[in-house]
Motif scaffolding. Structure first.
Motif, PDB file in Angstrom:
ATOM      1  N   VAL A 141       4.849 -21.947  34.939  1.00  0.00           N
ATOM      2  CA  VAL A 141       4.405 -21.472  36.279  1.00  0.00           C
ATOM      3  C   VAL A 141       5.234 -20.039  36.234  1.00  0.00           C
ATOM      4  O   VAL A 141       6.476 -20.168  36.379  1.00  0.00           O
ATOM      5  CB  VAL A 141       4.516 -22.316  37.268  1.00  0.00           C
ATOM      6  CG1 VAL A 141       3.968 -21.436  38.582  1.00  0.00           C
ATOM      7  CG2 VAL A 141       3.563 -23.645  37.154  1.00  0.00           C
ATOM      8  N   PHE A 144       5.591 -19.252  41.900  1.00  0.00           N
ATOM      9  CA  PHE A 144       5.078 -20.297  42.949  1.00  0.00           C
ATOM     10  C   PHE A 144       5.260 -20.143  44.275  1.00  0.00           C
ATOM     11  O   PHE A 144       6.452 -19.720  44.536  1.00  0.00           O
ATOM     12  CB  PHE A 144       5.440 -21.458  42.228  1.00  0.00           C
ATOM     13  CG  PHE A 144       4.733 -22.937  42.867  1.00  0.00           C
ATOM     14  CD1 PHE A 144       3.509 -23.009  42.737  1.00  0.00           C
ATOM     15  CD2 PHE A 144       5.617 -23.617  44.127  1.00  0.00           C
ATOM     16  CE1 PHE A 144       3.004 -24.258  43.797  1.00  0.00           C
ATOM     17  CE2 PHE A 144       4.975 -24.508  44.694  1.00  0.00           C
ATOM     18  CZ  PHE A 144       3.564 -24.825  44.525  1.00  0.00           C
ATOM     19  N   ILE A 159       9.521 -23.013  36.020  1.00  0.00           N
ATOM     20  CA  ILE A 159       9.042 -22.418  36.994  1.00  0.00           C
ATOM     21  C   ILE A 159      10.091 -21.152  37.164  1.00  0.00           C
ATOM     22  O   ILE A 159      11.271 -21.412  37.503  1.00  0.00           O
ATOM     23  CB  ILE A 159       8.893 -23.182  38.190  1.00  0.00           C
ATOM     24  CG1 ILE A 159       7.968 -24.618  37.756  1.00  0.00           C
ATOM     25  CG2 ILE A 159       8.394 -22.616  39.311  1.00  0.00           C
ATOM     26  CD1 ILE A 159       8.092 -25.683  38.984  1.00  0.00           C
ATOM     27  N   GLY A 162      10.153 -19.391  42.649  1.00  0.00           N
ATOM     28  CA  GLY A 162       9.505 -20.572  43.227  1.00  0.00           C
ATOM     29  C   GLY A 162       9.928 -19.969  44.664  1.00  0.00           C
ATOM     30  O   GLY A 162      11.070 -19.946  45.145  1.00  0.00           O
TER      31      GLY A 162
END
Length: 308
Positions: A141, A144, A159, A162
Motif C-alpha cells: 500500500v 493509507f 505500507i 499511513g
C-alpha cells in the motif's frame, strides 16, 4: 460494458478464479468494465455479471474442462478485469481472487480484499474498515488513511505512508514494513513469525499503544513516539490457535470459503515449543520460495502435529 451509478455509493461483490483486477477512477457517472483477453460478447460465458440498485456483482465461472483448483496452477485461458469507478465514489463489499492480482490507483473502500496466489498493490487507499489478506503473494500500500487490518502467510507486507486510526498486521513468512502517523482509536499490533519488522513512526498521538513482535526476525522501530506507546516483545501466536491454520484445509475450496480466520489471543512462546515453531517456519519459508507446494506444506505441518 457500462452501468449508470445513481449515487456515490457502490456495493461490490467480486469473486474471481484466474483473473486479475485493476481499479481506476474515471470522470463519469458510469462504471466502466473492460475484459482483456476475451473476444467480444464472450464475457458472459466466463463471468456472471449483474448490476442493480448500485450493487455490482461479478463472479468468474469455473471451467468444466479445468476445475477451479486445477486452474490455480494452469496457464490456460485467462482474462484481466479493469473496473473504472466514477471519481469520488465510496465502495463497500468484498473483492477476492484465487490466482490473480488486485491493483488500484486511488480507492475509497471498506470491506475485504483477498487473494491467494496473487499480490495486492494499492497506490492510495482510504477506509473506515478494511481487511487485506493473502497466502502466497505480497501486500503493498503506497498511501493509507483510516482503519486497517492485514494478514499474509508467505509474503511481504509494506505500507509506505499511513495515517492510522487502527492497525493490525499479522504475517508468518515475510517481512513487515510500516511508515506513518499514528492516532489509534484502540491498541494496535504488528507481528510476524519468521520475518523482520520495520516500523517508522513519523508522528504519534493518542493514548493507545502498539505491540511489535517477531519470533525469529529482527525488530526495528524508529521515529518520534512516547516511551510507553510501543511495546516490543519476542512472541508469536501459538500455531494451534493461529488464524492461518484454517487456510490449509480450505485451500481447495471455492473463493467464498478461503481466508476464514479467528482472532484468538496470542500466548507467549515457551522454550520447549520453539523447536517445533522453527520447523513450521522452515516449511512456510520453503512454500514462499516455491520449493514445495501448498499441499506438501499442509502435509508436513500435519505431520508435526501428530508428534504432539
Amino acid at each position: 460494458m457500462n452501468f449508470k451509478l445513481e449515487s456515490k455509493q457502490l456495493a461490490l461483490d467480486l469473486s474471481l478464479s484466474k483473473s486479475s483486477i485493476e481499479f481506476s477512477e474515471v470522470e463519469s457517472e458510469e462504471i466502466e468494465i473492460e475484459f482483456t483477453g476475451l473476444r467480444k460478447k464472450t464475457a458472459e460465458e466466463v463471468f456472471t455479471i449483474s448490476f442493480r440498485n448500485d450493487r455490482l456483482v461479478i463472479k468468474e465461472r469455473s471451467s468444466k474442462r479445468s476445475p477451479m483448483f486445477d486452474s490455480f496452477f494452469n496457464s490456460g485461458w485467462s482474462s484481466d478485469l479493469a473496473v473504472k469507478i466514477p471519481t469520488g465514489t465510496s465502495i463497500s463489499g468484498s473483492v477476492s481472487t484465487m490466482n490473480g492480482d488486485i491493483m488500484a490507483g486511488k480507492l475509497d473502500f471498506s470491506g475485504s480484499i483477498k487473494t491467494m496466489a496473487g499480490k495486492i498493490k494499492l497506490n492510495e487507499l482510504i477506509s473506515d474498515d478494511v481487511t487485506l489478506q493473502n497466502v502466497g503473494g505480497s501486500i503493498q500500500v503506497g498511501k493509507f488513511e483510516g482503519f486497517l487490518k492485514a494478514r499474509s502467510m508467505a509474503g511481504r507486507i509494506s505500507i509506505n505512508e499511513g495515517l492510522f486510526k487502527e492497525l493490525i498486521v499479522k504475517g508468518m513468512a515475510g517481512d513487515v514494513s510500516v511508515t506513518g502517523e499514528f492516532d489509534l482509536q484502540s491498541d494496535g499490533e504488528i507481528s510476524t513469525m519468521s520475518g523482520g519488522v520495520h516500523l517508522n513512526i513519523t508522528e504519534y498521538n493518542g493514548d493507545s499503544s502498539i505491540m511489535v513482535s517477531t519470533l525469529s526476525g529482527t525488530t526495528d522501530v524508529i521515529g518520534d513516539y512516547p516511551d510507553d506507546a510501543v511495546q516490543i516483545k519476542r512472541r508469536m501466536p501459538f500455531f494451534k490457535n493461529h488464524p492461518f491454520k484454517s487456510f490449509f484445509p480450505n485451500m481447495k475450496s471455492a473463493c467464498s470459503s478461503f481466508f476464514t480466520s479467528s482472532d484468538d489471543d496470542d500466548i507467549e512462546v515457551e522454550t520447549e515449543t520453539v523447536k517445533e515453531d522453527e520447523n513450521v517456519k522452515l516449511i512456510l519459508e520453503m512454500l514462499s520460495q516455491g520449493k514445495i507446494t501448498a499441499d506438501e506444506a499442509e502435509k508436513l505441518i500435519k505431520a508435526l502435529g501428530k508428534n504432539d
